[in-house]
Design a protein around this motif. Structure first.
Motif, PDB file in Angstrom:
ATOM      1  N   UNK A  93       0.841  -1.207   0.000  1.00 42.58           N
ATOM      2  CA  UNK A  93       0.000   0.000   0.000  1.00 42.58           C
ATOM      3  C   UNK A  93       0.871   1.251   0.000  1.00 42.58           C
ATOM      4  N   UNK A  94       1.970   1.227   0.747  1.00 35.30           N
ATOM      5  CA  UNK A  94       2.884   2.377   0.769  1.00 35.30           C
ATOM      6  C   UNK A  94       3.462   2.616  -0.614  1.00 35.30           C
ATOM      7  N   UNK A  95       3.888   1.551  -1.283  1.00 32.70           N
ATOM      8  CA  UNK A  95       4.452   1.679  -2.628  1.00 32.70           C
ATOM      9  C   UNK A  95       3.407   2.214  -3.599  1.00 32.70           C
ATOM     10  N   UNK A  96       2.175   1.770  -3.443  1.00 36.66           N
ATOM     11  CA  UNK A  96       1.107   2.156  -4.379  1.00 36.66           C
ATOM     12  C   UNK A  96       0.588   3.567  -4.148  1.00 36.66           C
ATOM     13  N   UNK A  97       0.591   4.034  -2.911  1.00 33.66           N
ATOM     14  CA  UNK A  97      -0.169   5.250  -2.587  1.00 33.66           C
ATOM     15  C   UNK A  97       0.650   6.426  -2.062  1.00 33.66           C
ATOM     16  N   UNK A  98       1.906   6.219  -1.686  1.00 34.52           N
ATOM     17  CA  UNK A  98       2.708   7.370  -1.264  1.00 34.52           C
ATOM     18  C   UNK A  98       2.837   8.375  -2.407  1.00 34.52           C
ATOM     19  N   UNK A  99       2.864   9.667  -2.097  1.00 32.66           N
ATOM     20  CA  UNK A  99       2.969  10.675  -3.165  1.00 32.66           C
ATOM     21  C   UNK A  99       4.334  10.654  -3.831  1.00 32.66           C
ATOM     22  N   UNK A 100       4.366  11.065  -5.087  1.00 27.50           N
ATOM     23  CA  UNK A 100       5.638  11.274  -5.766  1.00 27.50           C
ATOM     24  C   UNK A 100       6.400  12.380  -5.019  1.00 27.50           C
ATOM     25  N   UNK A 101       7.730  12.271  -4.890  1.00 26.70           N
ATOM     26  CA  UNK A 101       8.485  13.309  -4.174  1.00 26.70           C
ATOM     27  C   UNK A 101       8.258  14.721  -4.704  1.00 26.70           C
ATOM     28  N   UNK A 102       8.073  14.878  -6.027  1.00 28.89           N
ATOM     29  CA  UNK A 102       7.830  16.207  -6.585  1.00 28.89           C
ATOM     30  C   UNK A 102       6.475  16.745  -6.124  1.00 28.89           C
ATOM     31  N   UNK A 103       5.475  15.877  -6.037  1.00 26.62           N
ATOM     32  CA  UNK A 103       4.173  16.284  -5.517  1.00 26.62           C
ATOM     33  C   UNK A 103       4.295  16.685  -4.059  1.00 26.62           C
ATOM     34  N   UNK A 104       5.034  15.895  -3.281  1.00 22.85           N
ATOM     35  CA  UNK A 104       5.199  16.209  -1.863  1.00 22.85           C
ATOM     36  C   UNK A 104       5.901  17.540  -1.682  1.00 22.85           C
ATOM     37  N   UNK A 105       6.915  17.802  -2.502  1.00 21.04           N
ATOM     38  CA  UNK A 105       7.625  19.070  -2.432  1.00 21.04           C
ATOM     39  C   UNK A 105       6.689  20.230  -2.725  1.00 21.04           C
ATOM     40  N   UNK A 106       5.833  20.076  -3.718  1.00 16.73           N
ATOM     41  CA  UNK A 106       4.878  21.119  -4.084  1.00 16.73           C
ATOM     42  C   UNK A 106       3.942  21.441  -2.932  1.00 16.73           C
ATOM     43  N   UNK A 107       3.371  20.410  -2.327  1.00 19.01           N
ATOM     44  CA  UNK A 107       2.428  20.609  -1.223  1.00 19.01           C
ATOM     45  C   UNK A 107       3.114  21.329  -0.063  1.00 19.01           C
ATOM     46  N   UNK A 108       4.331  20.925   0.257  1.00 18.21           N
ATOM     47  CA  UNK A 108       5.045  21.547   1.376  1.00 18.21           C
ATOM     48  C   UNK A 108       5.430  22.992   1.069  1.00 18.21           C
ATOM     49  N   UNK A 109       5.881  23.253  -0.148  1.00 22.87           N
ATOM     50  CA  UNK A 109       6.254  24.620  -0.504  1.00 22.87           C
ATOM     51  C   UNK A 109       5.053  25.559  -0.447  1.00 22.87           C
ATOM     52  N   UNK A 110       3.881  25.034  -0.782  1.00 24.20           N
ATOM     53  CA  UNK A 110       2.685  25.881  -0.873  1.00 24.20           C
ATOM     54  C   UNK A 110       1.891  25.953   0.425  1.00 24.20           C
ATOM     55  N   UNK A 111       2.267  25.187   1.437  1.00 22.36           N
ATOM     56  CA  UNK A 111       1.361  25.028   2.585  1.00 22.36           C
ATOM     57  C   UNK A 111       1.125  26.318   3.357  1.00 22.36           C
ATOM     58  N   UNK A 112       2.018  27.300   3.259  1.00 23.23           N
ATOM     59  CA  UNK A 112       1.878  28.528   4.047  1.00 23.23           C
ATOM     60  C   UNK A 112       1.573  29.772   3.207  1.00 23.23           C
ATOM     61  N   UNK A 113       1.303  29.614   1.922  1.00 22.71           N
ATOM     62  CA  UNK A 113       1.181  30.818   1.088  1.00 22.71           C
ATOM     63  C   UNK A 113      -0.049  31.658   1.415  1.00 22.71           C
ATOM     64  N   UNK A 114      -0.990  31.111   2.177  1.00 21.67           N
ATOM     65  CA  UNK A 114      -2.168  31.893   2.548  1.00 21.67           C
ATOM     66  C   UNK A 114      -1.987  32.721   3.801  1.00 21.67           C
ATOM     67  N   UNK A 115      -0.853  32.576   4.470  1.00 21.42           N
ATOM     68  CA  UNK A 115      -0.679  33.318   5.717  1.00 21.42           C
ATOM     69  C   UNK A 115      -0.436  34.798   5.435  1.00 21.42           C
ATOM     70  N   UNK A 116      -1.105  35.664   6.172  1.00 19.76           N
ATOM     71  CA  UNK A 116      -1.043  37.111   5.925  1.00 19.76           C
ATOM     72  C   UNK A 116       0.207  37.725   6.513  1.00 19.76           C
ATOM     73  N   UNK A 117       0.406  39.038   6.357  1.00 15.72           N
ATOM     74  CA  UNK A 117       1.558  39.691   6.990  1.00 15.72           C
ATOM     75  C   UNK A 117       1.464  39.624   8.511  1.00 15.72           C
ATOM     76  N   UNK A 118       2.622  39.662   9.155  1.00 16.20           N
ATOM     77  CA  UNK A 118       2.739  39.722  10.614  1.00 16.20           C
ATOM     78  C   UNK A 118       2.246  38.458  11.316  1.00 16.20           C
ATOM     79  N   UNK A 119       2.395  37.324  10.652  1.00 18.77           N
ATOM     80  CA  UNK A 119       2.147  36.041  11.299  1.00 18.77           C
ATOM     81  C   UNK A 119       0.738  35.898  11.838  1.00 18.77           C
ATOM     82  N   UNK A 120       0.652  35.292  13.033  1.00 18.17           N
ATOM     83  CA  UNK A 120      -0.677  35.019  13.593  1.00 18.17           C
ATOM     84  C   UNK A 120      -1.371  36.292  14.069  1.00 18.17           C
ATOM     85  N   UNK A 121      -0.614  37.356  14.318  1.00 12.05           N
ATOM     86  CA  UNK A 121      -1.246  38.634  14.647  1.00 12.05           C
ATOM     87  C   UNK A 121      -2.079  39.141  13.488  1.00 12.05           C
ATOM     88  N   UNK A 122      -1.517  39.046  12.275  1.00 13.19           N
ATOM     89  CA  UNK A 122      -2.265  39.450  11.095  1.00 13.19           C
ATOM     90  C   UNK A 122      -3.453  38.548  10.827  1.00 13.19           C
TER      91      UNK A 122
END
Length: 478
Positions: A93-122
């Motif tokens: 199941x791990x071999x069949x369903x784990x994400x491709x490393x490029x997909x995983x990199x994309x998800x991680x790079x994009x995970x915070x792009x919605x955060x506004x200025x000044x961190x959690x204060x913003x």
């Protein structure tokens, strides 16, 4: 679901070249304006407080590296078991369903792009301003950016693959289903109707810019604006078990909003990587910048079984000796500290394992999760206590909280300015997106999108331009 389902995009994208769909997703994130802006958004410290610390951009890059390492570790572990004739259904199941490393990199790079200025204060400031108009939450804004706001495909944002978007939905429930209005000082506000937004000068009220931040922390969610068209009609379309996946809740702590229970396999890997980067690399930053002293670190660990919670990490990387950890972090030069930090990250990555957490789901991406192994969850306890020391000694410090307060006040007052007279003060392109300006989006949400997309520096300059008498000219370039 089959691979064809997961590589589909909201908007047909007929252009073909040598790249895979995962590589195209990666390129769209890396070249997006939202991703570039992370270089000038707060992680822990505000910009200008030093020249050697992590921003949201460098944090996201580290999360990406760790997320890919976890993915490859799990895949190689399963592959090795099969080659040794010890493979199980779980390994397959791990071999069949784990994400491709490029997909995983994309998800991680994009995970915070919605955060506004000044961190959690913003984030808290925008949520408070937006309570009558659908609220705000940084993870929800990430979904909004990648599916609507970025400019790759008109109205479809980055137009990423379905699996990449699912991986970015950390909390699979809309704002309205997880907010507990009883936790807010004034309860549920009166919501504005679409008809009111057609009025030329419909006032958007924020009730002042000085308030207690803890009263307005948003629930973990995505925004209602993306509920029907993005989530139900696309990400979850024909996906078995989505209703149960979305409706699962953890027990809510008193005074807290309820949290979702489930996440996809890809999201579980990204969250492990995010936690490791936060617990280890943010600690490294705090020590390197002298925000945490050796004495304060040692004293913090004296009580409440905190050293005991580090036992798994100490045994694996520091010969079971807390003083060796202390010496590696505080008594050594940078190369030795780097080596110790590397051992800590390696310990957590190697502790990740692949399991069938929720076998009742038919969709494999809901069944399987990446989690920390280890007896009595000692690995998770070790990471939790490292995160806690950063929170207690840095994030909750008076100096950092004062900066966060300053950011939330600035964001609130920017919102008030543009909400007072949007036709006059908003850029014409933004105003034309509003219902007042002939578009289809409530004015409050357009203002929120605009401010959320600002960097710390841009927000500060815009504030100075609008409020300070001797700052601001038609010739200024922000």
């Amino acid at each position: 679901m089959n691979e064809t389902y997961w590589i589909e995009r909201q908007h047909s994208s007929p252009r073909k070249d040598h790249r895979t769909e995962w590589e195209r997703d990666y390129a769209r994130v890396v070249h997006s304006a939202s991703f570039r802006r992370l270089q000038a958004k707060t992680q822990v410290l505000g910009l200008g407080d030093g020249d050697f610390y992590r921003t949201r951009l460098t944090h996201s890059m580290e999360v990406s590296q760790i997320g890919v390492s976890i993915t490859k570790k799990l895949y190689r572990e399963a592959k090795a078991a099969n080659l040794a004739g010890k493979g199980t259904d779980l390994h397959q199941a791990a071999i069949n369903h784990l994400p491709h490393p490029m997909l995983m990199s994309t998800i991680c790079l994009a995970h915070d792009i919605g955060h506004p200025p000044f961190g959690h204060g913003g984030e808290i400031a925008l949520n408070r301003c937006m309570l009558p108009y659908g609220g705000f939450e940084g993870n929800g804004q990430t979904l909004r950016i990648v599916t609507k706001l970025e400019k790759y495909a008109e109205g479809h944002g980055m137009n990423l693959t379905r699996r990449a978007v699912l991986g970015l939905i950390k909390y699979p429930a809309p704002f309205s289903e997880v907010i507990d209005w009883k936790n807010l000082p004034d309860g549920k506000p009166v919501s504005a109707t679409q008809e009111k937004f057609k009025q030329a000068y419909f006032p958007l009220k924020t009730n002042g810019s000085v308030f207690v931040a803890s009263d307005f922390k948003p629930p973990k969610c995505y925004l209602d604006d993306e509920y029907n068209d993005v989530v139900l009609q696309w990400v979850a379309k024909d996906l078995p078990g989505w209703k149960e996946f979305q409706n699962g809740r953890k027990p809510a702590a008193k005074g807290k909003h309820p949290k979702t229970k489930y996440k996809s396999l890809d999201t579980s890997i990204m969250e492990l990587a995010d936690d490791i980067a936060y617990g280890v690399h943010d600690l490294e930053d705090a020590i390197g910048l002298n925000l945490i002293s050796r004495k304060a670190f040692r004293e913090w660990f004296e009580g409440e079984d905190r050293k005991e919670n580090l036992k798994a990490l100490l045994s694996a990387a520091f010969e079971g000796d807390f003083d060796k950890l202390l010496a590696a972090l505080f008594d050594q030069d940078t190369p030795q500290r780097k080596e110790a930090i590397g051992r800590m990250v390696g310990f957590f990555v190697e502790s990740a394992t692949f399991e069938e957490s929720y076998p009742d789901f038919k969709e494999p991406l809901f069944c399987y999760q990446a989690v920390f192994g280890g007896s009595a969850n000692g690995v998770r306890k070790a990471l939790d206590v490292l995160q806690a020391v950063v929170v207690d000694l840095v994030i909750k410090s008076t100096a950092v909280q004062q900066l966060e307060f300053k950011g939330q006040k600035l964001v609130t007052e920017l919102f008030e300015v543009f909400a007072t007279d949007p036709k006059r003060l908003l850029d014409s392109r933004d105003f034309e997106r509003t219902i007042q300006g002939g578009g289809s989006i409530p004015t409050a949400r357009v203002i929120c999108d605009y401010i959320a997309g600002m960097t710390d520096e841009y927000a500060t300059k815009r504030y100075q331009q609008l409020f300070e008498p001797r700052v601001g000219s038609v010739f200024d370039r922000l």
